[in-house]
Design an enzyme around this catalytic site. Structure first.
Site, PDB file in Angstrom:
ATOM      1  N   TYR A 180     -17.250  -5.039  -0.173  1.00  0.00           N
ATOM      2  CA  TYR A 180     -18.410  -5.748   0.179  1.00  0.00           C
ATOM      3  C   TYR A 180     -19.750  -5.484  -0.801  1.00  0.00           C
ATOM      4  O   TYR A 180     -20.571  -6.494  -0.821  1.00  0.00           O
ATOM      5  CB  TYR A 180     -19.019  -5.795   1.602  1.00  0.00           C
ATOM      6  CG  TYR A 180     -18.122  -6.225   2.687  1.00  0.00           C
ATOM      7  CD1 TYR A 180     -18.186  -7.669   2.795  1.00  0.00           C
ATOM      8  CD2 TYR A 180     -16.995  -5.987   3.210  1.00  0.00           C
ATOM      9  CE1 TYR A 180     -17.655  -8.589   3.388  1.00  0.00           C
ATOM     10  CE2 TYR A 180     -16.170  -6.544   3.824  1.00  0.00           C
ATOM     11  CZ  TYR A 180     -16.526  -8.122   4.092  1.00  0.00           C
ATOM     12  OH  TYR A 180     -15.670  -8.764   4.683  1.00  0.00           O
ATOM     13  N   ARG A 199     -19.461  -7.852  -3.518  1.00  0.00           N
ATOM     14  CA  ARG A 199     -19.700  -9.254  -3.164  1.00  0.00           C
ATOM     15  C   ARG A 199     -21.126  -9.298  -2.952  1.00  0.00           C
ATOM     16  O   ARG A 199     -21.893 -10.321  -3.572  1.00  0.00           O
ATOM     17  CB  ARG A 199     -18.966  -9.646  -1.892  1.00  0.00           C
ATOM     18  CG  ARG A 199     -17.450  -9.633  -1.916  1.00  0.00           C
ATOM     19  CD  ARG A 199     -16.884 -10.323  -0.899  1.00  0.00           C
ATOM     20  NE  ARG A 199     -17.559 -11.656  -0.344  1.00  0.00           N
ATOM     21  CZ  ARG A 199     -17.441 -12.209   0.794  1.00  0.00           C
ATOM     22  NH1 ARG A 199     -16.663 -11.323   1.863  1.00  0.00           N
ATOM     23  NH2 ARG A 199     -17.791 -13.338   1.040  1.00  0.00           N
ATOM     24  N   HIS A 201     -20.974 -17.023   9.804  1.00  0.00           N
ATOM     25  CA  HIS A 201     -20.184 -15.768   9.739  1.00  0.00           C
ATOM     26  C   HIS A 201     -21.225 -14.694   9.271  1.00  0.00           C
ATOM     27  O   HIS A 201     -20.832 -13.712   8.580  1.00  0.00           O
ATOM     28  CB  HIS A 201     -19.087 -16.114   8.541  1.00  0.00           C
ATOM     29  CG  HIS A 201     -18.136 -16.963   8.925  1.00  0.00           C
ATOM     30  ND1 HIS A 201     -17.140 -17.482   8.080  1.00  0.00           N
ATOM     31  CD2 HIS A 201     -17.736 -17.538  10.103  1.00  0.00           C
ATOM     32  CE1 HIS A 201     -16.279 -18.287   8.854  1.00  0.00           C
ATOM     33  NE2 HIS A 201     -16.729 -18.413  10.158  1.00  0.00           N
ATOM     34  N   CYS A 241     -24.884  -1.348  12.684  1.00  0.00           N
ATOM     35  CA  CYS A 241     -24.207  -0.323  12.892  1.00  0.00           C
ATOM     36  C   CYS A 241     -22.785  -0.301  13.732  1.00  0.00           C
ATOM     37  O   CYS A 241     -22.455  -1.185  14.575  1.00  0.00           O
ATOM     38  CB  CYS A 241     -25.067   0.563  14.191  1.00  0.00           C
ATOM     39  SG  CYS A 241     -24.285   2.179  14.280  1.00  0.00           S
ATOM     40  N   CYS A 253     -24.530   1.034  19.913  1.00  0.00           N
ATOM     41  CA  CYS A 253     -25.824   1.098  19.084  1.00  0.00           C
ATOM     42  C   CYS A 253     -26.201  -0.381  18.529  1.00  0.00           C
ATOM     43  O   CYS A 253     -25.237  -0.921  17.990  1.00  0.00           O
ATOM     44  CB  CYS A 253     -25.676   2.153  17.868  1.00  0.00           C
ATOM     45  SG  CYS A 253     -27.146   2.262  17.028  1.00  0.00           S
ATOM     46  N   CYS A 262     -26.263   4.842   9.939  1.00  0.00           N
ATOM     47  CA  CYS A 262     -27.117   4.271  10.695  1.00  0.00           C
ATOM     48  C   CYS A 262     -28.208   5.224  10.980  1.00  0.00           C
ATOM     49  O   CYS A 262     -28.203   6.615  11.390  1.00  0.00           O
ATOM     50  CB  CYS A 262     -26.589   3.931  12.336  1.00  0.00           C
ATOM     51  SG  CYS A 262     -27.568   3.304  13.397  1.00  0.00           S
ATOM     52  N   CYS A 307     -28.296   6.565  14.993  1.00  0.00           N
ATOM     53  CA  CYS A 307     -27.181   7.335  15.514  1.00  0.00           C
ATOM     54  C   CYS A 307     -26.286   7.920  14.616  1.00  0.00           C
ATOM     55  O   CYS A 307     -25.691   8.837  15.318  1.00  0.00           O
ATOM     56  CB  CYS A 307     -26.484   6.397  16.588  1.00  0.00           C
ATOM     57  SG  CYS A 307     -25.314   5.383  15.884  1.00  0.00           S
TER      58      CYS A 307
HETATM   59  N1  APR Z   1     -17.311 -27.803  -5.237  1.00  0.00           N
HETATM   60  C1  APR Z   1     -16.733 -28.564  -3.843  1.00  0.00           C
HETATM   61  N2  APR Z   1     -15.615 -27.859  -3.252  1.00  0.00           N
HETATM   62  C2  APR Z   1     -15.297 -26.859  -3.952  1.00  0.00           C
HETATM   63  C3  APR Z   1     -15.701 -26.437  -5.191  1.00  0.00           C
HETATM   64  C4  APR Z   1     -16.714 -26.919  -5.973  1.00  0.00           C
HETATM   65  N3  APR Z   1     -17.186 -26.654  -6.965  1.00  0.00           N
HETATM   66  N4  APR Z   1     -14.964 -25.326  -5.583  1.00  0.00           N
HETATM   67  C5  APR Z   1     -13.836 -25.269  -4.653  1.00  0.00           C
HETATM   68  N5  APR Z   1     -14.149 -26.234  -3.836  1.00  0.00           N
HETATM   69  C6  APR Z   1     -13.393 -26.204  -2.356  1.00  0.00           C
HETATM   70  C7  APR Z   1     -12.012 -26.009  -2.423  1.00  0.00           C
HETATM   71  O1  APR Z   1     -11.100 -27.031  -2.761  1.00  0.00           O
HETATM   72  C8  APR Z   1     -11.497 -25.578  -1.072  1.00  0.00           C
HETATM   73  O2  APR Z   1     -11.293 -26.583  -0.290  1.00  0.00           O
HETATM   74  O3  APR Z   1     -13.994 -25.272  -1.657  1.00  0.00           O
HETATM   75  C9  APR Z   1     -13.015 -25.020  -0.721  1.00  0.00           C
HETATM   76  C10 APR Z   1     -12.988 -23.531  -0.286  1.00  0.00           C
HETATM   77  O4  APR Z   1     -12.028 -23.182   0.803  1.00  0.00           O
HETATM   78  P1  APR Z   1     -12.067 -21.619   1.031  1.00  0.00           P
HETATM   79  O5  APR Z   1     -11.745 -20.752   0.038  1.00  0.00           O
HETATM   80  O6  APR Z   1     -10.723 -21.714   2.024  1.00  0.00           O
HETATM   81  O7  APR Z   1     -13.335 -21.432   1.659  1.00  0.00           O
HETATM   82  P2  APR Z   1     -13.950 -21.688   3.333  1.00  0.00           P
HETATM   83  O8  APR Z   1     -13.712 -22.959   3.635  1.00  0.00           O
HETATM   84  O9  APR Z   1     -15.493 -21.170   3.137  1.00  0.00           O
HETATM   85  O10 APR Z   1     -13.464 -20.359   3.897  1.00  0.00           O
HETATM   86  C11 APR Z   1     -13.841 -20.317   5.146  1.00  0.00           C
HETATM   87  O11 APR Z   1     -12.799 -18.094   5.603  1.00  0.00           O
HETATM   88  O12 APR Z   1     -12.079 -16.234   4.582  1.00  0.00           O
HETATM   89  C12 APR Z   1     -12.853 -16.848   5.447  1.00  0.00           C
HETATM   90  O13 APR Z   1     -14.727 -16.023   6.526  1.00  0.00           O
HETATM   91  C13 APR Z   1     -14.347 -16.548   5.286  1.00  0.00           C
HETATM   92  O14 APR Z   1     -16.108 -18.049   5.492  1.00  0.00           O
HETATM   93  C14 APR Z   1     -14.931 -18.105   5.013  1.00  0.00           C
HETATM   94  C15 APR Z   1     -13.976 -18.779   5.727  1.00  0.00           C
END
Ligand code: APR
Length: 298
Positions: A71, A74, A125, A133, A138, A189, A192
């Site tokens: 994380y 990210r 999400h 926490c 908490c 945290c 706590c």
């Molecule tokens: N423009 C538009 N669409 C795009 C582009 C772009 N430049 N690049 C990729 N894509 C599309 C892909 O074709 C795919 O369908 O974006 C989509 C991304 O899909 P995922 O990777 O599955 O992401 P998402 O749908 O946001 O995932 C949902 O899953 O992993 C969990 O919590 C996490 O929020 C996330 C959730």
């Protein structure tokens, strides 16, 4: 047959319904043009490193240092990224159309940084920059914490180029062993002293009940003219269910994605194949105007 790549047809539809209610469901593809990887597409971090093992409370309990490193990386990537024209276009639409609500699955904070009005944005999400926490008893929550690194032990996650790397790059190269970070060096945290965790929804966790309630209230306020489904595989629930919920309230579906499965669309639905950062500004131009040099509108 759905209406594919027909921008004039979409403009005609949009301008004949100036007061209608509009919904959007966004996913990782919205931020792809900002340089953030999607989860399931090529180069998806989560796929390479098995998200289902990292993004769970069980993984955090077993090795909080590993999960925090993921994380922290990210967070760093999201802080380095800039909102792209698709984030700006949706933010501009929200300012023009008070009856537009955007549901995003993204936790990168880029819609907020594009100036999307908070009252018209729901982060299904959570947010990478919220800390909460890990102790369920908490209630400590901290918003907008953008410290990078968050604590000194997570500094390796802030290294993005091998040239700058003093330690192996975690989570970029699957062959490089990860640094082990003991729990004693992780964020704590202030109330706590339990471990803090990222304020995102992990696999197996429920979405925020109050947030879901607010979305249902909005859905039930009346008919919806269109739901934009932007850059999401629409595979994760309950997010994916909002497409059906909107359709049940009269909405035409408008998919904006590099891949569009035409067979999943109805005859009145729209599909636009390509980069959301290119397509959304063009699709919304009759409402938001044309792009200025700085990527914003109006
Ligand atoms: N423009 C538009 N669409 C795009 C582009 C772009 N430049 N690049 C990729 N894509 C599309 C892909 O074709 C795919 O369908 O974006 C989509 C991304 O899909 P995922 O990777 O599955 O992401 P998402 O749908 O946001 O995932 C949902 O899953 O992993 C969990 O919590 C996490 O929020 C996330 C959730």
């Amino acid at each position: 047959m759905p209406i594919i790549n027909d921008i004039p047809a979409f403009h005609a539809f949009l301008t004949t319904n100036p007061n209608s209610r509009i919904l959007a469901l966004c996913g990782a593809g919205l931020s792809a043009a900002s340089g953030l990887p999607t989860f399931r597409g090529a180069g998806g971090l989560w796929r390479n490193h098995d998200a289902t093992r990292l993004a769970t409370p069980e993984a955090f309990r077993a090795d909080p240092g590993l999960v925090w490193l993921f994380y922290a990386y990210r967070r760093h990537m999201a802080l380095e990224a800039k909102p792209n024209p698709a984030h700006h276009a949706l933010a501009a639409l929200a300012r023009q159309r008070r009856k537009f609500l955007c549901l995003t699955q993204n936790v990168d904070n880029l819609s907020q940084r594009a100036g999307h009005p908070p009252s018209q944005l729901r982060t299904l999400h959570g947010n990478l920059f919220t800390l909460k926490c890990f102790n369920r008893r908490c209630s400590h929550v901290e918003h907008n914490n953008t410290a990078d690194p968050l604590v000194p032990s997570l500094a390796p996650a802030s290294v993005t180029t091998p040239a700058d790397a003093t330690r192996p790059l975690p989570l970029v190269d699957a062959d490089v062993p990860l640094v082990h970070i003991p729990a004693s060096e992780l964020p704590r945290c202030p109330q706590c002293a339990s471990l803090l965790r990222p304020g995102v929804v992990w696999f197996g966790e429920q979405l925020d009940g109050a947030l879901l309630g607010e979305i249902y209230e909005w859905l039930d306020e009346g008919p919806i003219s269109v739901i934009f489904v932007v850059g999401t595989g629409a595979q994760v629930w309950p997010a994916a269910g909002y497409v059906q919920e909107a359709a049940a309230r009269g909405a035409r579906v408008c998919v904006v994605n590099t891949e569009v499965a035409e067979e999943t669309l109805g005859p009145e639905d729209f599909g636009f194949v390509g980069d959301a950062a290119v397509l959304l500004p063009r699709l919304l131009e009759p409402v938001i105007g044309s792009t200025k040099d700085d990527g914003t509108f109006e």
